[in-house]
Write a protein that holds these residues in place. Sequence first.
Motif, mmCIF file in Angstrom:
data_model
loop_
_atom_site.group_PDB
_atom_site.id
_atom_site.type_symbol
_atom_site.label_atom_id
_atom_site.label_comp_id
_atom_site.label_asym_id
_atom_site.label_seq_id
_atom_site.Cartn_x
_atom_site.Cartn_y
_atom_site.Cartn_z
ATOM 1 N N VAL B 6 -30.228 26.851 -50.156
ATOM 2 C CA VAL B 6 -31.407 27.570 -49.682
ATOM 3 C C VAL B 6 -31.883 26.968 -48.360
ATOM 4 O O VAL B 6 -31.867 25.748 -48.179
ATOM 5 C CB VAL B 6 -32.548 27.586 -50.738
ATOM 6 C CG1 VAL B 6 -33.030 26.186 -51.091
ATOM 7 C CG2 VAL B 6 -33.722 28.438 -50.262
ATOM 8 N N THR B 8 -35.172 26.745 -46.349
ATOM 9 C CA THR B 8 -36.576 26.972 -46.659
ATOM 10 C C THR B 8 -37.467 26.100 -45.776
ATOM 11 O O THR B 8 -36.987 25.252 -45.043
ATOM 12 C CB THR B 8 -36.814 26.710 -48.172
ATOM 13 O OG1 THR B 8 -38.153 27.013 -48.504
ATOM 14 C CG2 THR B 8 -36.507 25.275 -48.554
ATOM 15 N N SER B 20 -30.291 29.827 -40.824
ATOM 16 C CA SER B 20 -29.411 30.481 -41.801
ATOM 17 C C SER B 20 -28.236 31.144 -41.099
ATOM 18 O O SER B 20 -27.091 31.037 -41.549
ATOM 19 C CB SER B 20 -30.177 31.550 -42.587
ATOM 20 O OG SER B 20 -31.231 30.964 -43.294
ATOM 21 N N ASP B 38 -30.503 37.568 -47.194
ATOM 22 C CA ASP B 38 -31.893 37.606 -46.718
ATOM 23 C C ASP B 38 -32.813 37.861 -47.910
ATOM 24 O O ASP B 38 -32.748 38.910 -48.537
ATOM 25 C CB ASP B 38 -32.024 38.729 -45.669
ATOM 26 C CG ASP B 38 -33.367 38.692 -44.950
ATOM 27 O OD1 ASP B 38 -34.250 37.934 -45.387
ATOM 28 O OD2 ASP B 38 -33.516 39.431 -43.959
ATOM 29 N N PHE B 39 -33.650 36.881 -48.226
ATOM 30 C CA PHE B 39 -34.586 37.014 -49.357
ATOM 31 C C PHE B 39 -35.958 37.503 -48.905
ATOM 32 O O PHE B 39 -36.876 37.583 -49.704
ATOM 33 C CB PHE B 39 -34.748 35.673 -50.077
ATOM 34 C CG PHE B 39 -33.707 35.415 -51.132
ATOM 35 C CD1 PHE B 39 -32.434 35.001 -50.780
ATOM 36 C CD2 PHE B 39 -33.988 35.593 -52.482
ATOM 37 C CE1 PHE B 39 -31.465 34.755 -51.748
ATOM 38 C CE2 PHE B 39 -33.035 35.351 -53.460
ATOM 39 C CZ PHE B 39 -31.767 34.927 -53.089
ATOM 40 N N ASP B 40 -36.111 37.785 -47.628
ATOM 41 C CA ASP B 40 -37.423 38.191 -47.131
ATOM 42 C C ASP B 40 -37.609 39.703 -47.337
ATOM 43 O O ASP B 40 -37.507 40.499 -46.402
ATOM 44 C CB ASP B 40 -37.567 37.819 -45.654
ATOM 45 C CG ASP B 40 -39.028 37.685 -45.243
ATOM 46 O OD1 ASP B 40 -39.892 38.166 -46.000
ATOM 47 O OD2 ASP B 40 -39.299 37.114 -44.174
ATOM 48 N N CYS B 119 -29.029 31.114 -48.843
ATOM 49 C CA CYS B 119 -30.191 31.941 -49.152
ATOM 50 C C CYS B 119 -31.265 31.709 -48.087
ATOM 51 O O CYS B 119 -31.827 30.614 -47.996
ATOM 52 C CB CYS B 119 -30.748 31.596 -50.527
ATOM 53 S SG CYS B 119 -29.521 31.758 -51.845
ATOM 54 N N ASP B 120 -31.530 32.727 -47.291
ATOM 55 C CA ASP B 120 -32.549 32.630 -46.243
ATOM 56 C C ASP B 120 -33.901 32.961 -46.865
ATOM 57 O O ASP B 120 -34.175 34.103 -47.190
ATOM 58 C CB ASP B 120 -32.190 33.608 -45.108
ATOM 59 C CG ASP B 120 -33.169 33.545 -43.948
ATOM 60 O OD1 ASP B 120 -33.864 32.520 -43.821
ATOM 61 O OD2 ASP B 120 -33.237 34.517 -43.180
ATOM 62 N N SER B 121 -34.726 31.953 -47.028
ATOM 63 C CA SER B 121 -36.009 32.128 -47.725
ATOM 64 C C SER B 121 -37.078 32.719 -46.816
ATOM 65 O O SER B 121 -37.103 32.433 -45.623
ATOM 66 C CB SER B 121 -36.490 30.766 -48.229
ATOM 67 O OG SER B 121 -37.800 30.858 -48.729
ATOM 68 N N ALA B 132 -35.599 32.599 -53.740
ATOM 69 C CA ALA B 132 -34.574 32.055 -52.846
ATOM 70 C C ALA B 132 -34.176 30.636 -53.254
ATOM 71 O O ALA B 132 -33.028 30.236 -53.115
ATOM 72 C CB ALA B 132 -35.064 32.080 -51.404
#
Lengths: 84, 271
Positions: B6, B8, B20, B38-40, B119-121, B132
């Motif tokens: 991750v 973060t 990322s 992309d977790f956003d 994982c791009d938080s 994420a």
Amino acid sequence: MSIFDYFRSAKKDTASIAKERLQIIVAHERNQRNKPDYLPKLQQELLEVIRKYVDVDQDQVEVQLDNNGNCSVLELNITLPDRV
Amino acid sequence: MAKIIVVTSGKGGVGKTTTSAAISSGIAMRGHKTVVIDFDIGLRNLDIIMNCERRVVYDFVNVINGEANLRQALIKDKRAENLYILPASQTRDKDALTVEGVERILNELAADGFEYIICDSPAGIEHGAFMAMYFADMAIVVANPEVSSVRDSDRILGILQSKSRRAERGERVEECLLLTRYNPERVAKGEMLGVTDVEEILATKLLGVIPESETVLKASNQGIPVIHDIESPAGQAYSDAVGRLLGEEVEHRFMSVEQKGLFKRLFRRSA
């Protein structure tokens, strides 16, 4: 120490101020973080027991948990109302 | 088995998406099959940083909801072989990501032969950020040498140590610090926190220092992850960080003021 150092030390550079401030707040917040989840409930239940005998307010009971190395101290501070 | 990393920070705008994009590209360029997610949710941006914004058909939430399969949603990167992008959804439904849904996708990716899952938080400490980080084996905490960013990084480290799946199982997420937008000149003048100060405050292993560089904006303008700019100090610093991430011993660079030689002063690179 040269004359330049003298003038320099007169005013602290902003990076060291930032570092000091961060060390204090981070230490404080880590301390909060490590507190067990049961503390608020413990405080609530203690308050209920005390209220059976004395009339105290919510903010007059303070529960504090301190860690000193390998021993933890649970400090309970109750302010009793003035006697009439 | 896939390694889940991750990226973060807590605070926004410190360079999570830039990192990322750069780190996933760098790992893929070294021959590892890599996916960056992309977790956003609601504020998709990895796609535009990686220049695939016009190729998004299906997204992460579509796959979780079974409206598309992974093969349909994954976008193959045009620059780095072995690299795939899973874009975030633009939905405003905050709870579109579920623990079960995310876990299923991660398992599918691992079964598909992906070696690294980045994982791009999103910023903050809410649902998206939690999702994420939850399954992470490793965390790259991105920070700027600035008080609010360092403080938020410490909060995030605390959350990783208590709320992640590894923490719940009594294991530890491997944490490392990536200091971005670093300006050695200002550090030398006492105007900016130095790398040792931040390391000391956060007590976290240093993955790398990315110097403040104009090339980062130039790269994002064009949708090219900055690691592809091998001339730029930021690109080189990211490349070094990828090496360390993969277990190589790479000496830290760009941490002190560069002594400009006469030649360099006369012919300053304008590219």
